[in-house]
Design a protein around this motif. Sequence first.
Motif, mmCIF file in Angstrom:
data_model
loop_
_atom_site.group_PDB
_atom_site.id
_atom_site.type_symbol
_atom_site.label_atom_id
_atom_site.label_comp_id
_atom_site.label_asym_id
_atom_site.label_seq_id
_atom_site.Cartn_x
_atom_site.Cartn_y
_atom_site.Cartn_z
ATOM 1 N N VAL A 1 -22.810 -14.838 4.861
ATOM 2 C CA VAL A 1 -23.804 -15.775 4.322
ATOM 3 C C VAL A 1 -24.318 -15.237 2.995
ATOM 4 C CG1 VAL A 1 -26.038 -16.888 4.687
ATOM 5 C CG2 VAL A 1 -24.480 -16.565 6.618
ATOM 6 N N THR B 1 -27.011 -16.100 -0.133
ATOM 7 C CA THR B 1 -28.140 -16.910 -0.576
ATOM 8 C C THR B 1 -28.516 -16.495 -1.983
ATOM 9 O OG1 THR B 1 -28.991 -17.211 1.662
ATOM 10 C CG2 THR B 1 -30.519 -17.591 -0.140
ATOM 11 N N VAL C 1 -30.271 -21.889 -2.638
ATOM 12 C CA VAL C 1 -28.984 -22.363 -2.110
ATOM 13 C C VAL C 1 -28.339 -21.282 -1.255
ATOM 14 C CG1 VAL C 1 -26.653 -23.118 -2.734
ATOM 15 C CG2 VAL C 1 -28.614 -23.964 -4.022
ATOM 16 N N THR C 2 -27.791 -21.698 -0.120
ATOM 17 C CA THR C 2 -27.112 -20.776 0.793
ATOM 18 C C THR C 2 -25.682 -21.247 1.008
ATOM 19 O OG1 THR C 2 -29.143 -20.146 1.952
ATOM 20 C CG2 THR C 2 -27.074 -19.849 3.140
ATOM 21 N N ASP D 1 -22.434 -20.562 3.488
ATOM 22 C CA ASP D 1 -21.862 -19.968 4.703
ATOM 23 C C ASP D 1 -20.364 -19.838 4.462
ATOM 24 O OD1 ASP D 1 -20.717 -19.429 7.189
ATOM 25 O OD2 ASP D 1 -22.241 -20.546 8.278
ATOM 26 N N SER E 1 -25.955 -25.203 1.778
ATOM 27 C CA SER E 1 -27.174 -25.853 2.248
ATOM 28 C C SER E 1 -28.330 -25.448 1.339
ATOM 29 C CB SER E 1 -27.485 -25.467 3.700
ATOM 30 O OG SER E 1 -27.700 -24.072 3.811
ATOM 31 N N ALA E 2 -29.357 -26.284 1.328
ATOM 32 C CA ALA E 2 -30.572 -26.010 0.567
ATOM 33 C C ALA E 2 -31.748 -26.540 1.373
ATOM 34 C CB ALA E 2 -30.518 -26.684 -0.802
ATOM 35 N N HIS F 1 -32.994 -26.879 -6.848
ATOM 36 C CA HIS F 1 -33.002 -25.793 -5.864
ATOM 37 C C HIS F 1 -33.173 -24.420 -6.510
ATOM 38 C CE1 HIS F 1 -31.829 -28.914 -3.130
ATOM 39 N NE2 HIS F 1 -30.702 -29.142 -3.788
ATOM 40 N N LYS G 1 -31.160 -17.787 -11.538
ATOM 41 C CA LYS G 1 -32.345 -18.401 -10.929
ATOM 42 C C LYS G 1 -33.254 -18.931 -12.032
ATOM 43 C CE LYS G 1 -32.239 -15.190 -7.022
ATOM 44 N NZ LYS G 1 -32.981 -14.127 -6.297
#
Length: 225
Positions: free
Chosen positions: A126, A128, A132-133, A135, A142-143, A204, A220
């Motif tokens: 995983v 991150t 935002v992540t 997998d 996913s967010a 995000h 970021k």
Amino acid sequence: MRILLVEDDLPLAEALTTLLVAAGYAVDCVHDGASAEALAVAERFDLVILDLNLPEMDGLSVLRAMRARSNPAAVMILTARATPPERVLGLDLGADDYMAKPFDVREFEARVRSLLRRQAGLRSSVVTFGGVTLDLTTRQFSAAGQPMDLPPRERALLELLITRAGKVVAKEAIVQSLTSLDDILSDNAIEQYVSRLRRRIAPHGLGLRTARGLGYLLEKTAEGG
């Protein structure tokens, strides 16, 4: 992520190519050792899946040639030749994994993911960054706990960028990672994918900065938390 599949069993080669492409990888497939050796010199791959019983040049010779040139690609040997001495020889010559035929498809997919994770220098499945992540097991983003619906090319681009977050990724590396030899990806197409992805990730807390003449940097931002 770009994969070279070297397999002279045509039905198996077709099935594995279909499986890997469906998982979102860019795949080139050849059916003899000489072609594999030449392609490994000319192109950059993250992973080479290598049979041993090949026409023109056997798999171990391909592996020797790759490592003699310090080719950094991960190598998985996938073969029916799987006695302990053969496994030891393959691993000693520089293979990163050794899988015997016949094999379980789920295990094959898991080993591919593991090798590519290690190739990217990642210990966890995983990742991150910002909000935002990713997998790496399912290769889904996913967010805020919600799945991100990304088109295949944008998903592949974000995967490449997030696994190299904080580093400039060259346009050439993007083209090589996202396409096989049968695909064509122009500079304009890359810029379009970058522009669309930039809009998707902005809420995000992520931005895509253009490093002129070099490539793109995922970073970021203050927006999006």
